[in-house]
Design a protein around this motif. Structure first.
Motif, short mmCIF file in Angstrom:
data_model
loop_
_atom_site.label_atom_id
_atom_site.label_comp_id
_atom_site.label_asym_id
_atom_site.label_seq_id
_atom_site.Cartn_x
_atom_site.Cartn_y
_atom_site.Cartn_z
N ALA A 94 0.85 -1.20 0.00
CA ALA A 94 0.00 0.00 0.00
C ALA A 94 0.88 1.24 0.00
O ALA A 94 1.95 1.27 0.63
CB ALA A 94 -0.91 0.00 1.23
N GLN A 221 -13.25 0.85 -5.45
CA GLN A 221 -12.86 0.18 -4.21
C GLN A 221 -13.53 -1.19 -4.11
O GLN A 221 -14.73 -1.32 -4.36
CB GLN A 221 -13.25 1.02 -2.99
CG GLN A 221 -12.54 2.36 -2.89
CD GLN A 221 -11.10 2.24 -2.46
OE1 GLN A 221 -10.73 1.34 -1.69
NE2 GLN A 221 -10.26 3.13 -2.95
N SER A 234 -2.04 -4.00 6.20
CA SER A 234 -2.03 -3.07 5.08
C SER A 234 -0.95 -3.47 4.08
O SER A 234 0.18 -3.79 4.47
CB SER A 234 -1.77 -1.64 5.55
OG SER A 234 -2.87 -1.11 6.24
N LEU A 248 -4.34 -4.68 0.25
CA LEU A 248 -5.19 -4.19 1.33
C LEU A 248 -4.82 -2.74 1.62
O LEU A 248 -3.68 -2.42 1.97
CB LEU A 248 -5.03 -5.06 2.57
CG LEU A 248 -6.14 -4.97 3.61
CD1 LEU A 248 -6.25 -6.28 4.39
CD2 LEU A 248 -5.90 -3.82 4.57
N GLY A 249 -5.80 -1.86 1.46
CA GLY A 249 -5.57 -0.43 1.63
C GLY A 249 -6.75 0.32 1.04
O GLY A 249 -7.86 -0.22 0.94
N GLY A 254 -7.78 0.86 4.34
CA GLY A 254 -7.92 -0.59 4.31
C GLY A 254 -9.02 -1.10 5.22
O GLY A 254 -9.38 -2.27 5.14
N SER A 261 -12.30 -5.45 5.08
CA SER A 261 -11.13 -4.80 4.50
C SER A 261 -11.44 -4.32 3.10
O SER A 261 -12.38 -4.79 2.45
CB SER A 261 -9.93 -5.77 4.48
OG SER A 261 -9.61 -6.20 5.78
N TYR A 262 -10.59 -3.39 2.63
CA TYR A 262 -10.79 -2.80 1.31
C TYR A 262 -9.49 -2.83 0.51
O TYR A 262 -8.40 -2.95 1.06
CB TYR A 262 -11.26 -1.34 1.45
CG TYR A 262 -12.56 -1.20 2.19
CD1 TYR A 262 -13.78 -1.25 1.52
CD2 TYR A 262 -12.58 -1.02 3.58
CE1 TYR A 262 -14.98 -1.11 2.21
CE2 TYR A 262 -13.78 -0.89 4.27
CZ TYR A 262 -14.97 -0.94 3.57
OH TYR A 262 -16.16 -0.82 4.26
N SER A 263 -9.64 -2.70 -0.79
CA SER A 263 -8.52 -2.54 -1.70
C SER A 263 -8.94 -1.62 -2.82
O SER A 263 -10.06 -1.73 -3.33
CB SER A 263 -8.09 -3.89 -2.29
OG SER A 263 -7.19 -3.71 -3.38
#
Length: 281
Positions: A94, A221, A234, A248-249, A254, A261-263
């Motif tokens: 990230a 996202q 992260s 992941l971020g 993130g 969690s987000y990406s």
């Protein structure tokens, strides 16, 4: 008087009798195992979707590592992984993990205090202007080139067992991809792609693994539900069929809770950064 002696059983009869006895013994053992609750796990079995477990010490985990501040004594704070590149020396993480590149080192395959493939310093970073100028969460992905900390070659076997690359070149242990292999990059993925995540929570000494279907939180996202992916994960690679589809971020750095969690979706800017790092490594 003629005495009649009982006939001897033939060999086939004796064999059948032994077989019946063996079958009874096996059934008895099976019943005993069930009664005492013995469970023999299948090492090759995948955990159910959305369940987080300790990652197996295999080739995939060998390409993923922890980012440390200065060295192993400095504590790990983010995760990164090796991707395929022209010069075989590129990692991805990230963008928010590269605030201090001069003191950051990468330990691929780190587990229980050991760095089996050595420590690698960052020799160059590739961050999108959108992140540098305004910390745009859609640009929270970055690449870096690495080299052995001591400037020499790294001892130790290769995590993926390769002896030469796809072009037939002999492995160079001064190039990280020759030591642990690298993930291909595959930016275009469907909205509901199933993703595998491997990462290092800052309080754990071994990587965690979770796989689950994802959804699009927005056009830029991606979202996944996997428990226990807390601070330190992260930069963890998001893998689709073994290829990098994000890290992941992004949104909320993130995620603000370890269960979600987000990406950032890998767009044209991320692909361009990857190509730049690959060409200039």
């Amino acid at each position: 008087m003629i005495q009649c002696l009982p006939s001897r059983p033939d060999r086939r009869s004796r064999a059948r009798a032994r077989g019946r006895r063996a079958a009874r013994i096996l059934l008895a053992l099976a019943a005993m195992t069930a009664l005492i609750g013995v469970d023999v796990p299948d090492a090759s079995a995948e955990p159910p979707p959305g369940v987080t477990v300790t990652a197996a010490a295999d080739g995939t985990a060998g390409r993923v590592g922890a980012l440390f501040a200065g060295g192993l004594d400095g504590g790990h704070f983010c995760t990164a992984s090796v991707v395929r590149s022209q010069d075989r020396d590129v990692i991805v993480t990230a963008a928010h993990c590269l605030g201090s590149p001069d003191t950051t080192v990468f330990a691929p395959g780190y587990r229980d205090g050991e760095a089996p493939y050595g420590l690698w310093k960052l020799t160059g970073t590739y961050v999108a202007p959108g992140w540098t100028d305004g910390e745009d969460p859609d640009e929270d992905i970055a690449f870096a080139t690495v080299a052995p900390v001591d400037g020499g070659q790294v001892d130790g076997g290769q995590a993926d067992g390769r002896q030469a690359d796809a072009d037939g070149r002999q492995a160079d242990s001064g190039r990280i991809e020759d030591v642990v292999g690298g993930f291909p990059v595959a930016a275009q993925q469907p909205a509901d792609a199933t993703v595998s995540v491997v990462g290092y929570p800052s309080g754990d000494e071994s990587p965690l693994y979770c796989a689950n279907a994802t959804t699009l939180f927005s056009e830029t996202q991606r979202r996944i539900e996997c428990p226990d992916l807390s601070g330190g994960t992260s930069g963890s690679p998001w893998l689709v069929d073994g290829a990098l589809a994000g890290v992941l971020g992004g949104h909320e750095g993130g995620g603000t809770v370890p269960e979600v969690s987000y990406s950032a979706v890998m767009g044209d800017q991320a692909v361009e950064l990857y190509r730049e790092a690959s060409d200039n490594g």
